[in-house]
Scaffold this active site. Structure first.
Site, mmCIF file in Angstrom:
data_model
loop_
_atom_site.group_PDB
_atom_site.id
_atom_site.type_symbol
_atom_site.label_atom_id
_atom_site.label_comp_id
_atom_site.label_asym_id
_atom_site.label_seq_id
_atom_site.Cartn_x
_atom_site.Cartn_y
_atom_site.Cartn_z
ATOM 1 N N SER A 47 0.820 -1.215 0.000
ATOM 2 C CA SER A 47 0.000 0.000 0.000
ATOM 3 C C SER A 47 0.852 1.263 0.000
ATOM 4 O O SER A 47 0.369 2.348 -0.343
ATOM 5 C CB SER A 47 -0.916 0.008 1.229
ATOM 6 N N LYS A 48 2.121 1.145 0.376
ATOM 7 C CA LYS A 48 2.978 2.321 0.472
ATOM 8 C C LYS A 48 3.307 2.926 -0.894
ATOM 9 O O LYS A 48 3.767 4.071 -0.962
ATOM 10 C CB LYS A 48 4.267 1.970 1.210
#
Length: 346
Positions: A47-48
Site C-alpha cells: 500500500s505504500k
C-alpha cells in the site's frame, strides 16, 4: 479496475486500483461477508506505493523537488521500497533510515532498488540519536538538496489514501461497506481511507489494529502518551512508540490489540485457507477480525473490509521461516512447525 492487457508507460501507472477479494474460509464461522483489499497488487507489492507516488508528485508540483535531488525517509521497509521505485523512474537519489526490526529480505530489496540504507536500532526511544527518526533528520541536514518525506508527520500520507484507497473501496463495495478494519502504523492508510468512507456514510465502523508494546490504542482512548505501554515487539509496520500526526484519531472508532505470535500464525493460516501469500500485518489485521468475530461483533448483513498491506515474500526469513518461528517460541503443541510437510528424497 485496470485491465492486464493494457500497455503502460512505466510501473508507476500500475499504482492503485487493487482488487477486493472475498475471504471464503478463514472467517466462515462468523455472520456477514468479509473481503480483503489486497494491496500487494501494487507494483511495489504494498500500500505504500500510494503514498510514495502521491507525496513525491505533490513535492514536484510545489517545486520542492528538482531533478537530481535526494529523497530521505524513515521506514520499516515497505515505504522505502516504494520511494526507491518511484525515485528510479523519476531520477532522484534515495537514502533510507531503516529500523533493525525490518526483515533481512526487506533490507536486501532496498539495496537492490539502488537506495543507500542506514540500519538503525529498533528498540531505542524516538528521540535517541540512533533512532531512525533522528538519523533521517541528521542526514537531511547534512545532504544538500535533500527532501525528507517524514511519513509519520505528513498530512499527504492521509491525503493519498483519502483520494485513492477510500474511493476504491466505496466503489468496489457499491457503498455496502459497514466495517473497515486496518492496521495502524503511521496511520495514513486507516485515516485517509476512513475519512473518505465516513464522509459517504458516517455509520461505517472503523476499527484500528495495534500491537502489544505500542502506545496507539491507549492514546486513542485517553489522549495520553503512556511510556509504560512501550516494550519490544516483532510485527513490522504496526504500532508505534510515538504518536504520529498522520493518524487522525477522530475518524477511528476503536482499536484492537493483537500479539506477535497470534498474528504470525494467522498470516500462515491465510495462505493455507485463502491461498493468499500475505505479510505479517495482514496476519495482524485478520487476527483482529477473528477476535472481533469471536466476540460476536458482526451481524448477517455486515460487509466487512480488511486491508492487506503487503506481500508475504518480504517475510521469508521471519513469519514463513520455521526456524524463525521456533526461535521466537511460536511453535507449541497447538501450532507445530510445518517441517513435516517436507520430504527429502535421497
Amino acid at each position: 479496475m485496470k485491465h492486464r492487457n493494457q500497455v503502460f508507460d512505466n510501473v508507476l501507472d500500475l499504482v492503485g486500483n487493487t482488487p477486493l477479494v472475498k475471504l471464503n474460509r478463514i472467517a466462515s464461522k462468523f455472520k456477514g461477508d468479509f473481503y480483503a483489499k489486497v494491496e500487494s497488487f501494487n507494483p511495489g507489492h504494498s500500500s505504500k506505493d500510494r503514498i510514495a507516488l502521491y507525496i513525491i508528485e505533490e513535492a514536484e508540483r510545489k517545486g520542492i523537488l528538482s531533478p537530481g535531488d535526494t529523497i530521505i525517509e524513515t521506514t520499516s521497509g515497505n515505504t522505502g521500497f516504494s520511494i526507491a521505485m518511484v525515485s528510479i523512474i523519476k531520477g532522484y537519489d534515495c537514502v533510507l533510515a531503516v529500523s533493525s526490526k525490518s526483515s533481512p529480505d526487506k533490507i536486501d530489496m532496498l539495496k537492490t532498488m539502488g537506495a543507500k540504507v542506514y540500519v538503525c536500532p529498533a528498540h531505542v526511544s524516538a528521540d535517541d540519536p540512533r533512532s531512525y527518526y533522528e538519523v533521517a533528520k541528521r542526514l537531511h541536514s547534512e545532504i544538500k538538496g535533500s527532501v525528507y518525506i517524514n511519513q509519520y508527520f505528513n498530512q499527504l500520507n492521509i491525503d493519498a489514501h483519502y483520494k485513492s484507497t477510500g474511493p476504491e473501496i466505496w466503489e468496489q463495495t457499491k457503498g455496502k461497506i459497514t466495517h473497515l478494519v486496518a492496521c495502524s502504523g503511521t496511520g495514513g492508510t486507516i485515516s485517509g481511507t476512513a475519512k473518505y468512507l465516513k464522509e459517504q456514510n458516517p455509520d461505517i465502523k472503523v476499527i484500528g489494529v495495534d500491537a502489544f508494546g505500542s502506545v496507539i490504542k491507549k492514546y486513542h482512548e485517553t489522549r495520553e502518551f503512556d511510556e509504560k505501554e512501550i516494550y519490544p515487539y516483532r510485527i513490522e509496520g504496526l504500532g508505534k512508540n510515538l504518536i504520529p500526526t498522520a493518524t487522525d484519531f477522530d475518524v477511528i472508532d476503536e482499536f484492537v490489540k493483537v500479539t506477535d505470535e497470534d498474528s504470525a500464525h494467522t498470516a500462515r493460516l491465510i495462505a493455507k485457507t485463502e491461498g493468499m501469500f500475505v505479510g505479517y500485518t495482514s496476519g495482524a489485521v485478520t487476527q483482529a477480525l477473528l477476535q472481533l468475530g469471536d466476540e460476536g461483533r458482526f451481524k448477517k448483513d455486515d460487509y466487512v473490509v480488511v486491508i492487506y498491506p503487503d506481500h508475504g515474500a518480504r517475510y521469508m526469513s521471519k513469519v514463513y521461516s520455521d526456524k524463525w518461528m521456533n526461535d521466537q517460541g511460536f511453535f507449541d503443541s497447538i501450532n507445530e512447525a510445518a517441517a513435516e510437510n517436507i520430504q527429502y528424497i535421497k
